[in-house]
Motif scaffolding. Structure first.
Motif, mmCIF file in Angstrom:
data_model
loop_
_atom_site.group_PDB
_atom_site.id
_atom_site.type_symbol
_atom_site.label_atom_id
_atom_site.label_comp_id
_atom_site.label_asym_id
_atom_site.label_seq_id
_atom_site.Cartn_x
_atom_site.Cartn_y
_atom_site.Cartn_z
ATOM 1 N N THR A 267 10.363 -11.952 -15.277
ATOM 2 C CA THR A 267 10.562 -10.939 -16.524
ATOM 3 C C THR A 267 10.822 -9.598 -16.064
ATOM 4 O OG1 THR A 267 8.116 -10.967 -16.484
ATOM 5 C CG2 THR A 267 9.172 -12.445 -18.100
ATOM 6 N N GLY A 268 11.668 -9.166 -15.146
ATOM 7 C CA GLY A 268 12.095 -7.787 -14.877
ATOM 8 C C GLY A 268 11.620 -7.407 -13.641
ATOM 9 N N ASN A 269 10.274 -7.620 -13.460
ATOM 10 C CA ASN A 269 9.521 -7.022 -12.163
ATOM 11 C C ASN A 269 8.316 -7.964 -11.566
ATOM 12 O OD1 ASN A 269 7.896 -6.305 -14.044
ATOM 13 N ND2 ASN A 269 7.852 -4.141 -13.798
ATOM 14 N N LYS A 270 8.323 -9.024 -12.315
ATOM 15 C CA LYS A 270 7.255 -10.018 -12.132
ATOM 16 C C LYS A 270 7.337 -11.400 -12.521
ATOM 17 C CE LYS A 270 5.203 -8.920 -16.334
ATOM 18 N NZ LYS A 270 6.255 -7.980 -16.942
ATOM 19 N N PHE A 271 6.890 -12.358 -11.986
ATOM 20 C CA PHE A 271 6.834 -13.723 -12.632
ATOM 21 C C PHE A 271 5.778 -13.788 -13.328
ATOM 22 C CE2 PHE A 271 10.021 -14.476 -8.833
ATOM 23 C CZ PHE A 271 10.747 -15.037 -9.512
ATOM 24 N N GLU A 272 6.324 -14.656 -14.333
ATOM 25 C CA GLU A 272 4.991 -15.109 -15.693
ATOM 26 C C GLU A 272 4.859 -16.403 -15.685
ATOM 27 O OE1 GLU A 272 5.777 -13.168 -19.272
ATOM 28 O OE2 GLU A 272 4.360 -14.209 -20.316
ATOM 29 N N VAL A 273 3.706 -16.797 -15.092
ATOM 30 C CA VAL A 273 3.294 -18.153 -15.110
ATOM 31 C C VAL A 273 2.875 -18.411 -16.347
ATOM 32 C CG1 VAL A 273 2.276 -20.076 -13.855
ATOM 33 C CG2 VAL A 273 2.682 -17.914 -12.695
ATOM 34 N N ARG A 274 3.506 -19.432 -17.224
ATOM 35 C CA ARG A 274 3.059 -19.452 -18.553
ATOM 36 C C ARG A 274 2.141 -20.669 -19.099
ATOM 37 N NH1 ARG A 274 8.521 -17.978 -20.638
ATOM 38 N NH2 ARG A 274 8.567 -15.748 -20.529
ATOM 39 N N ALA A 275 2.359 -21.715 -17.741
ATOM 40 C CA ALA A 275 1.575 -22.867 -18.082
ATOM 41 C C ALA A 275 0.063 -22.906 -18.176
ATOM 42 C CB ALA A 275 2.340 -24.109 -17.490
ATOM 43 N N VAL A 276 -0.544 -22.089 -17.583
ATOM 44 C CA VAL A 276 -1.908 -21.743 -17.452
ATOM 45 C C VAL A 276 -2.720 -21.790 -18.677
ATOM 46 C CG1 VAL A 276 -3.779 -20.500 -16.242
ATOM 47 C CG2 VAL A 276 -1.572 -20.169 -15.302
ATOM 48 N N GLY A 277 -3.926 -22.661 -18.847
ATOM 49 C CA GLY A 277 -4.531 -22.875 -19.904
ATOM 50 C C GLY A 277 -5.340 -21.825 -20.215
ATOM 51 N N SER A 278 -5.633 -21.559 -21.594
ATOM 52 C CA SER A 278 -6.348 -20.463 -21.877
ATOM 53 C C SER A 278 -7.795 -20.377 -21.439
ATOM 54 C CB SER A 278 -6.491 -20.327 -23.616
ATOM 55 O OG SER A 278 -6.770 -21.680 -24.020
ATOM 56 N N SER A 279 -8.444 -21.559 -21.240
ATOM 57 C CA SER A 279 -9.910 -21.692 -21.108
ATOM 58 C C SER A 279 -9.898 -21.818 -19.294
ATOM 59 C CB SER A 279 -10.471 -22.951 -21.559
ATOM 60 O OG SER A 279 -9.923 -24.017 -20.894
ATOM 61 N N ALA A 280 -8.722 -21.487 -18.523
ATOM 62 C CA ALA A 280 -8.973 -21.835 -17.216
ATOM 63 C C ALA A 280 -9.254 -20.724 -16.373
ATOM 64 C CB ALA A 280 -7.497 -22.389 -16.506
ATOM 65 N N ASN A 281 -9.744 -21.014 -15.268
ATOM 66 C CA ASN A 281 -9.972 -19.799 -14.249
ATOM 67 C C ASN A 281 -8.579 -19.811 -13.565
ATOM 68 O OD1 ASN A 281 -10.411 -18.339 -11.685
ATOM 69 N ND2 ASN A 281 -12.662 -18.859 -11.922
ATOM 70 N N ASP B 49 0.683 -1.110 -0.044
ATOM 71 C CA ASP B 49 -0.105 -0.161 0.169
ATOM 72 C C ASP B 49 0.981 1.345 -0.097
ATOM 73 O OD1 ASP B 49 0.884 -0.505 2.585
ATOM 74 O OD2 ASP B 49 -1.072 0.071 3.431
ATOM 75 N N THR B 50 2.162 1.066 -0.185
ATOM 76 C CA THR B 50 3.168 2.221 -0.048
ATOM 77 C C THR B 50 3.493 2.473 -1.389
ATOM 78 O OG1 THR B 50 5.033 0.713 0.583
ATOM 79 C CG2 THR B 50 4.015 2.243 2.307
ATOM 80 N N GLY B 51 3.032 1.531 -2.385
ATOM 81 C CA GLY B 51 3.331 1.853 -3.873
ATOM 82 C C GLY B 51 4.538 0.936 -4.320
ATOM 83 N N LYS B 52 4.696 -0.112 -3.501
ATOM 84 C CA LYS B 52 6.054 -0.676 -4.156
ATOM 85 C C LYS B 52 5.457 -2.001 -4.681
ATOM 86 C CE LYS B 52 10.722 -1.266 -3.488
ATOM 87 N NZ LYS B 52 10.865 -2.072 -5.023
ATOM 88 N N ASN B 53 6.226 -2.240 -5.853
ATOM 89 C CA ASN B 53 5.993 -3.821 -6.368
ATOM 90 C C ASN B 53 7.558 -4.381 -5.839
ATOM 91 O OD1 ASN B 53 6.551 -6.061 -7.883
ATOM 92 N ND2 ASN B 53 6.364 -4.868 -9.819
ATOM 93 N N LEU B 54 7.033 -5.466 -4.768
ATOM 94 C CA LEU B 54 7.891 -6.085 -4.101
ATOM 95 C C LEU B 54 8.924 -7.110 -4.951
ATOM 96 C CD1 LEU B 54 5.638 -7.178 -1.033
ATOM 97 C CD2 LEU B 54 7.682 -5.467 -1.159
ATOM 98 N N LEU B 55 8.534 -7.068 -6.341
ATOM 99 C CA LEU B 55 9.520 -7.795 -7.145
ATOM 100 C C LEU B 55 10.137 -6.953 -8.220
ATOM 101 C CD1 LEU B 55 7.455 -11.312 -7.797
ATOM 102 C CD2 LEU B 55 9.400 -10.976 -6.523
ATOM 103 N N SER B 56 10.210 -5.900 -7.760
ATOM 104 C CA SER B 56 10.940 -4.813 -8.699
ATOM 105 C C SER B 56 12.086 -4.449 -7.938
ATOM 106 C CB SER B 56 9.930 -3.710 -8.740
ATOM 107 O OG SER B 56 10.466 -2.966 -9.593
ATOM 108 N N PRO B 57 13.341 -4.595 -8.612
ATOM 109 C CA PRO B 57 14.670 -4.406 -7.992
ATOM 110 C C PRO B 57 14.910 -2.747 -7.751
ATOM 111 C CG PRO B 57 15.150 -5.618 -9.833
ATOM 112 C CD PRO B 57 13.550 -5.324 -9.857
ATOM 113 N N GLY B 58 15.242 -2.618 -6.392
ATOM 114 C CA GLY B 58 15.175 -0.994 -6.087
ATOM 115 C C GLY B 58 16.465 -0.222 -6.433
ATOM 116 N N LYS B 59 16.451 0.677 -5.691
ATOM 117 C CA LYS B 59 17.606 1.830 -6.190
ATOM 118 C C LYS B 59 18.865 1.770 -5.158
ATOM 119 C CE LYS B 59 15.928 4.480 -9.793
ATOM 120 N NZ LYS B 59 14.725 3.776 -10.187
ATOM 121 N N THR B 60 18.440 1.110 -3.786
ATOM 122 C CA THR B 60 19.484 1.296 -2.862
ATOM 123 C C THR B 60 19.748 0.000 -2.213
ATOM 124 O OG1 THR B 60 17.809 1.475 -1.281
ATOM 125 C CG2 THR B 60 18.557 3.722 -2.001
ATOM 126 N N PRO B 61 20.735 -0.334 -1.385
ATOM 127 C CA PRO B 61 21.086 -1.716 -1.149
ATOM 128 C C PRO B 61 19.660 -2.193 -0.307
ATOM 129 C CG PRO B 61 23.080 0.009 -0.474
ATOM 130 C CD PRO B 61 21.808 0.711 -1.187
#
Ligand code: ADP
Ligand code: MG
Length: 731
Positions: free
Chosen positions: A472-486, A354-366
């Motif tokens: 993929t840079g700032n998120k994980f992409e789960v590619r195996a989900v089927g097109s008709s799936a929920n 809720d502070t606006g941070k994507n937790l899988l996005s690399p930051g700028k400070t250590p």
């Protein structure tokens, strides 16, 4: 003789001229007009009621009875102002589609008179007579009681059809005794678990974080075919895929469809469905052609996972309805055409605060980078601990055709992270010495991680399209989900395993801190341990290769190719403990879900087998026999005319070949019926699913082989169902 296919081809010509009105307005002028979103609520609710609802939505706390009453009345006013006459609880039963049961706002007061009424009770809870939805034995049909309950975190919306407008209220669907009978209830629970666990871990880095939510951006692939052609194929109509069809001379080998210009008729359809989606507040962003002919994709901006899934379910519904009105049909099946790429639904997943941070996005400070590394490495560790559960969550009869074929992720779950992050992880692993805390740890923290990670964002070309689970840079992409799936099945699993992992992580870090260790160094040490123990799940190479299958086996990663066994992961002790620990499913619920999935599998294969059996007898063999008779008439005519045998030998051998195919098709169809009977007699549901998979399903392929041979031997005018080239290239 009337040929259905020829008729369909004629119909196609008139379907082509359908006029679609393109919206004249800018999207921003009507975006979300049919959504009871925050602004609409503000306009229709008293200040106090609005504040109270927003608080409940944001904190997930219960909505007060009197407030629910006010919301109901505001919703009714808003919906009626927008032309709605009915309302429905909109839910996601385990059949895979969405369900609704419409009730009128109208209520008679005295004979001949009435008012429009919508009370808090009707908003909060309903008891649809939904006894026919799958429940895996959780709900005795005689009791028939399942309840839908309002999910205030997903806004109500108006669904418009030519017949009228209906207020739809997103709900969960549970049994009388409270067990989940849908996809949404466990998803919401997994979100709670993830939120709690990740807020706790975030507090190592930032005390201001009070809320963490999973984000999902899906990419939906689909095929489009002409309605007339679709209706002329019973297999498309009943199974959503073609059960046979000879490969066209030109398929996708030229790859000329990919990102090519969108065919005009489909373009019109896209504009049409997109404007419906915009009214519903679905933030669609991209549209393009996919690799296969007649295959397309659309994707929205990502959203909070619950909303994103509701929007995906809505989109699939809208696609279907709008396609019909354009005399087209959308195929959401994972593999509608053999030999042509199938369709998936990439699930881009991350977590945001809720502070606006994507937790899988690399930051700028250590420090922020250590936060990134924490969530990144914990995700890898979570997948490493539960690859089979992820595999189970994507398993379905239709997705089996896609996984492991040479176009889609294999059935082996692994994680791709790219070269930069591989280097970063290696560095952390080699520099941080196990068990010993050194000054160098501090240095590692301050220098190397910091210097390396920012590059990553710059370079997005480091992509591995063959991985089932790719960073993929700032998120994980789960590619195996089927097109008709929920998407919920997979997202629920992902949220849960991540929540579970983060809880363990925190316990380990806290233990080190308690021993007096510096917090950041403690975190680094625990992460190092995870990096070492999760190595087997990381794979950067070609996931489609045979070498990977061998290598994965050595690493102890499973390659479960079919659904009935892939689903086993749902009933393992580990899985049940995991779900119970995180309060996502009870043991009974997991078992029920497992059973429902097995049942769905059995039914799908059963239907396909029946449809094919019928089609070969009523469509294919009659056409083959007809052509054969013509050949025989021709042969007899030639004989009578005294032509030498040599000159009608070609016809004779064609007659023989056709007979051979007919014979095999008939024999195998009968054997398939027999196999079905035997499978139906199997008591245990898992064994029955396996029987359908191993004993019935192979006949589908064997019969198909001969049907496809006939297709290329028989007079084109006689072939009774649309061919691949027509389905794929005519619009
Ligand atoms: P591509 O993968 O085609 O290069 P993008 O990286 O822009 O395209 O995004 C693909 C999908 O990922 C989109 O649906 C987008 O909304 C989604 N996405 C982007 N960032 C996030 C995030 N932080 N969480 C979840 N999904 C995201
Ligand atoms: Mg993508």
């Amino acid at each position: 003789m009337i040929n259905i296919r020829v008729n369909a081809l004629q119909q196609l010509r008139s379907n082509r001229s359908t006029e679609v009105e393109t919206p004249k307005k800018h999207i921003s002028e009507y975006y979300g007009a049919y959504v009871f979103h925050e602004q609409a609520m503000k306009a229709y609710l008293s200040k106090e009621a609005f504040k109270s609802v927003m608080h409940s939505i944001n904190s997930g706390s219960k909505i007060d009875r009197s407030v629910a009453e006010q919301v109901a009345s505001a919703m009714k006013a808003w919906a009626m102002n927008n032309g709605a006459t009915h309302f429905t609880h909109w839910f996601q039963p385990l059949t895979g589609s969405t369900a609704e049961k419409h009730d009128s706002f109208f209520q008679q007061t005295t004979t001949g008179h009435g008012i429009e009424l919508f009370e808090g009770d009707s908003l909060v809870q309903q008891e649809p007579d939904a006894s026919s939805f799958p429940s895996g034995g959780l709900r005795n049909t005689f009791e028939a009681r399942g309840y839908t309950a309002w999910d205030p975190s997903s806004p109500a919306f108006i669904m418009e059809t030519p017949a009228g407008k209906t207020l739809c209220i997103p709900t969960i669907y549970v049994s009388y005794t409270g067990e989940a009978l849908d996809y949404k209830a466990p998803l919401l629970k997994s979100m709670q678990a993830l939120e709690k666990a990740s807020v706790d871990v975030c507090h190592y880095f930032d005390k201001n974080v009070t809320k963490v939510f999973a984000t999902l951006g899906w990419e939906q692939e689909y095929f489009v075919v002409d309605e007339a052609l679709y209706e002329a194929r019973p297999d498309l109509l009943m199974c959503g895929r073609t059960l046979f069809g000879a490969a066209p001379a030109k398929g996708q080998q030229l790859e000329d469809h990919y990102f090519g210009s969108i065919p005009e008729r489909v373009y019109q359809f896209m504009v049409d469905f997109e404007s419906e989606c915009f009214l519903l507040g679905i933030p669609l962003k991209t549209r393009h052609n996919e690799v296969a002919p007649s295959q397309f994709e659309c994707a929205p901006f990502f959203e909070e996972v619950n909303i994103a899934i509701d929007h995906n379910q809505l989109l699939m519904d809208v696609l279907d309805r709008v396609a019909r009105r354009n005399h087209l049909r959308v195929l959401l099946h994972e593999k509608p055409f053999a030999g042509i790429n199938g369709s998936g639904k990439h699930n881009n997943w991350s977590m945001a605060t809720d502070t606006g941070k994507n937790l899988l996005s690399p930051g700028k400070t250590p420090k922020t980078n250590l936060q990134f590394l924490t969530f990144f490495v914990n995700t890898i560790k979570a997948v490493n601990e539960h690859p089979d559960l992820i595999r189970a969550s994507i398993a379905s009869a239709s997705n089996d055709f896609r996984l492991g074929a040479n176009e889609a992720p294999p059935a082996i779950i692994s994680v791709f992270i790219g070269k930069y992050l591989t280097d970063v992880l290696n560095e952390v692993e080699s520099r941080v010495k196990s068990g010993k805390f050194s000054e160098q740890d501090e240095q590692t923290l301050r220098l190397d991680i910091h210097n390396k990670i920012p590059d990553l964002l710059m370079d997005n070309t480091d992509r591995n399209r063959t991985s089932p689970f790719a960073f993929t840079g700032n998120k994980f992409e789960v590619r195996a989900v089927g097109s008709s799936a929920n998407c919920s099945s997979t997202m629920t699993v992902l949220n849960t395993i991540m929540a579970d992992q983060l809880v363990k992580f925190k316990t380990e870090v806290d233990a080190l801190i308690k021993k007096g260790e510096n917090r950041e160094v403690a975190i680094l040490h625990v992460l190092k341990g995870y990096i070492t123990s999760s190595k087997r799940i990381l794979f950067e190479g070609n996931n489609y290769s045979v070498e990977w299958e061998k290598e994965a086996k050595k690493r102890g990663l499973n390659n479960i190719k079919t659904t009935p066994t892939a689903l086993d992961a749902y009933s393992s002790k580990d899985t049940i403990a995991l779900f119970e620990r995180n309060k996502v499913f009870t043991k009974v619920e997991v078992h029920a879900r497992h059973e429902i999935e097995l049942e769905k599998y059995i039914k799908k294969v059963q239907i396909e087998s029946r449809v094919l059996g019928e089609m070969v007898l009523t469509h294919i063999i009659p056409a083959a026999v007809e052509y054969q008779s013509r050949l025989l008439t021709n042969i007899n005519g030639l004989k009578e005319a005294g032509v030498t045998k040599k000159l009608y030998e070609a016809q004779l051998s064609m007659v023989t070949e056709i007979s051979e195919h007919i014979m095999v098709i008939r024999n195998k169809s009968e054997a398939m019926v027999e196999a079905r009977k035997q499978a139906n007699n199997v008591e245990d549901i898992r064994a029955k699913a396996i029987a359908y998979c191993d004993k019935v399903k192979p006949y589908l392929e064997e019969i198909r082989y001969h049907v496809d041979k006939l297709e290329i031997k028989i007079d084109d005018k006689l072939w009774p169902v649309p061919k691949y080239r027509e389905l794929l290239f005519l619009r």
